[in-house]
Design an enzyme around this catalytic site. Structure first.
Site, PDB file in Angstrom:
ATOM      1  N   ARG A 117       0.873  -1.191   0.000  1.00 36.58           N
ATOM      2  CA  ARG A 117       0.000   0.000   0.000  1.00 36.58           C
ATOM      3  C   ARG A 117       0.897   1.224   0.000  1.00 36.58           C
ATOM      4  NH1 ARG A 117      -5.022   2.106   3.572  1.00 36.58           N
ATOM      5  NH2 ARG A 117      -5.988   0.676   2.135  1.00 36.58           N
ATOM      6  N   HIS A 144      -7.450   0.905  -6.261  1.00 38.66           N
ATOM      7  CA  HIS A 144      -7.667   0.172  -4.997  1.00 38.66           C
ATOM      8  C   HIS A 144      -8.416  -1.134  -5.329  1.00 38.66           C
ATOM      9  CE1 HIS A 144      -7.882  -0.634  -0.876  1.00 38.66           C
ATOM     10  NE2 HIS A 144      -8.719   0.293  -0.447  1.00 38.66           N
ATOM     11  N   GLN A 147     -10.357  -3.475  -2.751  1.00 34.46           N
ATOM     12  CA  GLN A 147     -11.602  -2.842  -2.293  1.00 34.46           C
ATOM     13  C   GLN A 147     -12.763  -3.193  -3.245  1.00 34.46           C
ATOM     14  OE1 GLN A 147     -12.140  -0.568   0.496  1.00 34.46           O
ATOM     15  NE2 GLN A 147     -14.236  -1.060  -0.050  1.00 34.46           N
ATOM     16  N   ASP A 240     -16.665   8.494  -1.183  1.00 31.98           N
ATOM     17  CA  ASP A 240     -15.358   8.319  -0.544  1.00 31.98           C
ATOM     18  C   ASP A 240     -14.940   9.693   0.001  1.00 31.98           C
ATOM     19  OD1 ASP A 240     -12.838   7.406   0.214  1.00 31.98           O
ATOM     20  OD2 ASP A 240     -12.042   7.277  -1.822  1.00 31.98           O
ATOM     21  N   CYS A 281     -16.051   3.001   1.012  1.00 29.78           N
ATOM     22  CA  CYS A 281     -14.895   2.141   1.333  1.00 29.78           C
ATOM     23  C   CYS A 281     -14.453   2.291   2.779  1.00 29.78           C
ATOM     24  CB  CYS A 281     -13.745   2.446   0.380  1.00 29.78           C
ATOM     25  SG  CYS A 281     -13.288   4.190   0.378  1.00 29.78           S
ATOM     26  N   ARG A 326     -14.016  -7.192   2.907  1.00 29.44           N
ATOM     27  CA  ARG A 326     -12.607  -6.993   2.542  1.00 29.44           C
ATOM     28  C   ARG A 326     -11.812  -8.256   2.877  1.00 29.44           C
ATOM     29  NH1 ARG A 326     -10.277  -2.225   2.248  1.00 29.44           N
ATOM     30  NH2 ARG A 326      -8.838  -3.437   0.993  1.00 29.44           N
TER      31      ARG A 326
HETATM   32  N1  NVA Z   1      -9.435   7.547  -1.565  1.00 24.91           N
HETATM   33  C1  NVA Z   1      -9.062   7.113  -0.241  1.00 24.91           C
HETATM   34  C2  NVA Z   1      -9.403   5.673  -0.039  1.00 24.91           C
HETATM   35  C3  NVA Z   1      -9.147   5.149   1.350  1.00 24.91           C
HETATM   36  C4  NVA Z   1      -9.479   3.708   1.488  1.00 24.91           C
HETATM   37  C5  NVA Z   1      -7.589   7.371  -0.010  1.00 24.91           C
HETATM   38  O1  NVA Z   1      -6.793   7.050  -0.897  1.00 24.91           O
HETATM   39  O2  NVA Z   1      -7.251   7.893   1.046  1.00 24.91           O
HETATM   40  N1   CP Z   2     -11.073   0.930   2.778  1.00 21.74           N
HETATM   41  C1   CP Z   2      -9.800   0.832   3.169  1.00 21.74           C
HETATM   42  O1   CP Z   2      -8.897   0.545   2.389  1.00 21.74           O
HETATM   43  O2   CP Z   2      -9.607   1.059   4.490  1.00 21.74           O
HETATM   44  P1   CP Z   2      -8.203   1.220   5.218  1.00 21.74           P
HETATM   45  O3   CP Z   2      -7.576   2.485   4.714  1.00 21.74           O
HETATM   46  O4   CP Z   2      -8.532   1.260   6.676  1.00 21.74           O
HETATM   47  O5   CP Z   2      -7.350   0.025   4.866  1.00 21.74           O
END
Ligand code: NVA
Ligand code: CP
Length: 343
Positions: A117, A144, A147, A240, A281, A326
């Site tokens: 990540r 992602h 997700q 989101d 998400c 998830r």
């Molecule tokens: N768009 C958000 C998704 C978090 C799961 C981010 O990248 O922070």
């Molecule tokens: N939705 C998601 O990816 O959550 P986290 O950022 O907590 O992993």
């Protein structure tokens, strides 16, 4: 039970495949992963043990924070009998003292799979190009994909199908989740609408690619900045956060200005189909119970952001099913890419 179900353990072979973005996967392969996930969920609910990957080891590399993705990978791996090493945003050498390429070449000597990540999609692609074991994308700036499997699974649990449903994404239409939803919908036959200001529409090249894919799968991609038109007749509304991880704090002001009218609230829901659902998400700014939520409210007087607390807490909100899924879907990805062919 589910549309397009294929025989379990059938002909699909995803062993050693990376999972970097859904664009790399065919609808049948996605279908297979979803079937596996439904199956794993049933096993877990019925207390049927499934330590099919006993003795294997995986590394979780996180350059950004996480609750769901990290926990989902860890629990999925433990349920499959595996061992896990978690590397947090500051404690590995990657990027600072060691290149991505060298990190990949080291980790694949010790581990059977690597989750990443972090920042650009190029990084996860480079890790994969230099690793002899599967690399899984746990979120990049652009995509992602794990997700998406959870989202599709949740939609399927509710509607018992995917094809022909209408999904609208409201908010920052060019973030990782919006991009990935557009791909997921075009692959799996859902009509996708991005309802956001023109300045935040997804990248044109990706839209063109998804339109081509959607034609093959009998669905459509629509971009609109009109909330009334965009949310009319929808089955699923998804939103989101307005500012994603890795973006500078000074974008909050302009995002709030741009996105205020794209909040998911009762008016939006009333414009949708009667049996519609709400997805997110997570994490979400729907109240003032977070430090960032409070700080933003003090500065900009906005106590609820991308979704109102009313919608978030309503019966049409499936966000906690989605969060649970998830784990089942990530388990499916780990299993499918690491299992021996005859297992
Ligand atoms: N768009 C958000 C998704 C978090 C799961 C981010 O990248 O922070
Ligand atoms: N939705 C998601 O990816 O959550 P986290 O950022 O907590 O992993």
């Amino acid at each position: 039970m589910y549309e397009h179900a294929i025989s379990k353990g059938g002909l699909m072979n995803l062993k050693n495949r990376d999972f970097l973005k859904l664009l790399d996967y065919t609808p049948d392969e996605i279908r297979y992963l979803l079937d596996l996930a439904h199956d794993f969920k049933k096993k877990k609910q019925n207390g049927v043990r499934h330590e099919y990957l006993k003795g294997k080891n995986i590394a979780l590399l996180f350059e950004k924070t996480s609750t769901r993705t990290r926990c989902a990978f860890e629990v999925a791996a433990y349920d499959l009998g595996m061992n896990v090493t978690y590397l947090d945003p500051v404690s590995s050498q990657m990027g600072k003292k060691e290149s991505i390429e060298d990190t990949a070449r080291v980790l694949c000597r010790m581990y059977d799979g690597i989750e990443y990540r972090g920042f650009s999609q190029e990084i996860v692609e480079e890790l994969a190009n230099n690793s002899s074991v599967p690399v899984w994308n746990g979120l990049t700036t652009e995509f992602h994909p794990t997700q998406m499997l959870a989202d599709l699974m949740t939609i399927e649990e509710h509607f018992k199908k995917l094809k022909g449903l209408n999904l609208v994404f409201m908010g920052d239409g060019h973030n990782n989740v919006a991009n990935s939803l557009m791909v997921a919908c075009s692959k799996m036959g859902l009509n996708f609408t991005c309802c956001s200001p023109k300045d935040l529409w997804p990248d044109k090249e990706l839209v063109t690619k998804c339109r081509e894919i959607s034609l093959e799968n009998g669905c459509s991609i629509t971009l609109t900045d009109n909330v009334k038109l965009g949310t009319m007749n929808q089955d699923i509304v998804y939103t989101d956060v307005w500012v994603s991880m890795g973006e500078p704090a000074n974008v909050w002001e302009s995002r709030i200005k741009l996105l205020k009218k794209y909040q998911v609230n009762k008016k939006v829901i009333d414009n949708m189909k009667p049996n519609s659902i709400f997805l997110h998400c997570l994490p979400s700014f729907h109240d003032l119970k977070t430090s960032i939520g409070k700080e933003i409210n003090e500065k900009f007087k906005i106590p609820e952001m991308e979704v109102t607390d009313e919608v978030f807490e309503s019966s049409l909100s499936k966000v906690f099913d989605e969060a649970e899924n998830r784990m089942h879907t990530i388990k499916a990805v780990i299993y499918a890419t690491l299992k021996d062919q005859n297992e």
